[in-house]
Design an enzyme around this catalytic site. Structure first.
Site, PDB file in Angstrom:
ATOM      1  N   ASP A   1     -14.199   8.277   8.439  1.00  0.00           N
ATOM      2  CA  ASP A   1     -13.699   9.231   9.185  1.00  0.00           C
ATOM      3  C   ASP A   1     -12.222  10.085   8.970  1.00  0.00           C
ATOM      4  O   ASP A   1     -11.941   9.566   8.343  1.00  0.00           O
ATOM      5  CB  ASP A   1     -14.879   9.605  10.500  1.00  0.00           C
ATOM      6  CG  ASP A   1     -13.539   9.256  11.955  1.00  0.00           C
ATOM      7  OD1 ASP A   1     -13.250   8.558  11.532  1.00  0.00           O
ATOM      8  OD2 ASP A   1     -14.608   9.073  12.651  1.00  0.00           O
TER       9      ASP A   1
ATOM     10  N   CYS B   1     -13.604   3.761  11.661  1.00  0.00           N
ATOM     11  CA  CYS B   1     -13.332   4.581  11.996  1.00  0.00           C
ATOM     12  C   CYS B   1     -13.127   5.209  13.386  1.00  0.00           C
ATOM     13  O   CYS B   1     -11.801   4.110  13.355  1.00  0.00           O
ATOM     14  CB  CYS B   1     -15.025   5.851  13.119  1.00  0.00           C
ATOM     15  SG  CYS B   1     -16.066   4.955  14.160  1.00  0.00           S
TER      16      CYS B   1
ATOM     17  N   THR C   1     -12.891   4.196  16.654  1.00  0.00           N
ATOM     18  CA  THR C   1     -13.443   2.376  17.264  1.00  0.00           C
ATOM     19  C   THR C   1     -13.878   1.048  15.949  1.00  0.00           C
ATOM     20  O   THR C   1     -14.288   0.632  16.462  1.00  0.00           O
ATOM     21  CB  THR C   1     -14.146   2.874  18.293  1.00  0.00           C
ATOM     22  OG1 THR C   1     -15.446   3.067  17.172  1.00  0.00           O
ATOM     23  CG2 THR C   1     -13.468   4.016  19.049  1.00  0.00           C
TER      24      THR C   1
ATOM     25  N   HIS D   1     -21.407 -16.906   9.496  1.00  0.00           N
ATOM     26  CA  HIS D   1     -23.295 -16.841   9.711  1.00  0.00           C
ATOM     27  C   HIS D   1     -24.398 -15.580   9.971  1.00  0.00           C
ATOM     28  O   HIS D   1     -25.508 -16.406   9.387  1.00  0.00           O
ATOM     29  CB  HIS D   1     -22.647 -17.572  11.145  1.00  0.00           C
ATOM     30  CG  HIS D   1     -21.846 -19.118  11.690  1.00  0.00           C
ATOM     31  ND1 HIS D   1     -21.625 -19.289  12.851  1.00  0.00           N
ATOM     32  CD2 HIS D   1     -21.637 -19.172  10.677  1.00  0.00           C
ATOM     33  CE1 HIS D   1     -21.544 -20.230  13.008  1.00  0.00           C
ATOM     34  NE2 HIS D   1     -20.969 -20.607  11.569  1.00  0.00           N
TER      35      HIS D   1
ATOM     36  N   HIS E   1     -28.963 -20.709   9.554  1.00  0.00           N
ATOM     37  CA  HIS E   1     -28.230 -19.454   9.643  1.00  0.00           C
ATOM     38  C   HIS E   1     -29.180 -18.223   9.182  1.00  0.00           C
ATOM     39  O   HIS E   1     -29.987 -17.808   9.713  1.00  0.00           O
ATOM     40  CB  HIS E   1     -27.221 -19.098   9.092  1.00  0.00           C
ATOM     41  CG  HIS E   1     -26.108 -19.556  10.112  1.00  0.00           C
ATOM     42  ND1 HIS E   1     -25.859 -19.834  11.287  1.00  0.00           N
ATOM     43  CD2 HIS E   1     -25.010 -20.859   9.830  1.00  0.00           C
ATOM     44  CE1 HIS E   1     -24.130 -20.554  11.819  1.00  0.00           C
ATOM     45  NE2 HIS E   1     -24.069 -21.393  10.475  1.00  0.00           N
TER      46      HIS E   1
HETATM   47  C1  RB5 Z   1     -13.603  10.435  16.198  1.00  0.00           C
HETATM   48  O1  RB5 Z   1     -12.936  11.314  17.279  1.00  0.00           O
HETATM   49  C2  RB5 Z   1     -14.336   9.381  17.070  1.00  0.00           C
HETATM   50  O2  RB5 Z   1     -15.444  10.032  18.256  1.00  0.00           O
HETATM   51  C3  RB5 Z   1     -14.578   8.005  15.951  1.00  0.00           C
HETATM   52  O3  RB5 Z   1     -13.700   8.075  14.261  1.00  0.00           O
HETATM   53  C4  RB5 Z   1     -15.269   7.176  16.286  1.00  0.00           C
HETATM   54  O4  RB5 Z   1     -14.336   6.601  16.760  1.00  0.00           O
HETATM   55  C5  RB5 Z   1     -16.976   6.771  17.122  1.00  0.00           C
HETATM   56  O5  RB5 Z   1     -17.400   6.047  17.474  1.00  0.00           O
END
Ligand code: RB5
Length: 147
Positions: free
Chosen positions: A8, A65, A67, A98, A133
């Protein structure tokens, strides 16, 4: 070997760095974007990476993204995807060995580029061990088939 990549808006710079790194390692990258800085929705890119892996257009995927969580959830909605969010190389390597992970995810707002490179290299170099596995990986597919 082909690697599908998607991200993203939070992860364009990270994607560019990892894309170049992966290409330098000798892989071909299919880049699903985004390459635009406007805010966008990670499910679209996660789905595209997941579908590319499952339909054979790519061998493996890397999705990024903020996180790593949102895009991994999107990838994992595609039947046959086993996407893992990794913030260090040990988990990444074991997820291949695994869990036969086929999509690697991480967070551009969580880890730095050098850590992301180390995670990516360990993941790409590792191989699925099969053996004991396989039963567990088969059980994951059975869950999908019951849904
Ligand atoms: C975008 O602001 C953020 O929510 C996205 O990049 C991500 O971290 C969502 O899991």
């Amino acid at each position: 070997m082909k690697i599908a990549m998607g991200n993203d808006h939070t992860a364009i710079e990270m994607k560019d760095e990892i894309k170049a790194f992966v290409e330098d390692l000798g892989y071909e990258v299919i880049d699903f974007g985004t390459n635009a800085t406007e805010s966008c929705d990670y499910p679209k890119y996660g789905e595209e990476v997941g579908r590319a892996v499952v339909n054979g257009m790519a061998d493996l995927g890397i999705a990024i993204c903020g996180t790593g969580v949102g895009i991994s959830l999107a990838c994992n909605k595609v039947k046959g995807v086993r996407a893992c969010v990794c913030s260090e190389p040990y988990t990444a390597k074991l997820s291949r060995m695994h869990n036969d992970s086929n999509v690697l995810c991480f967070g551009a707002r969580v880890i730095g580029v050098e850590m992301a490179k180390m995670i990516t290299e360990e993941w790409l170099k590792a191989s699925y061990e099969g053996g004991r596995h396989q039963r567990r990986v088969d059980m994951l597919a059975e869950i999908e088939n019951r849904c």
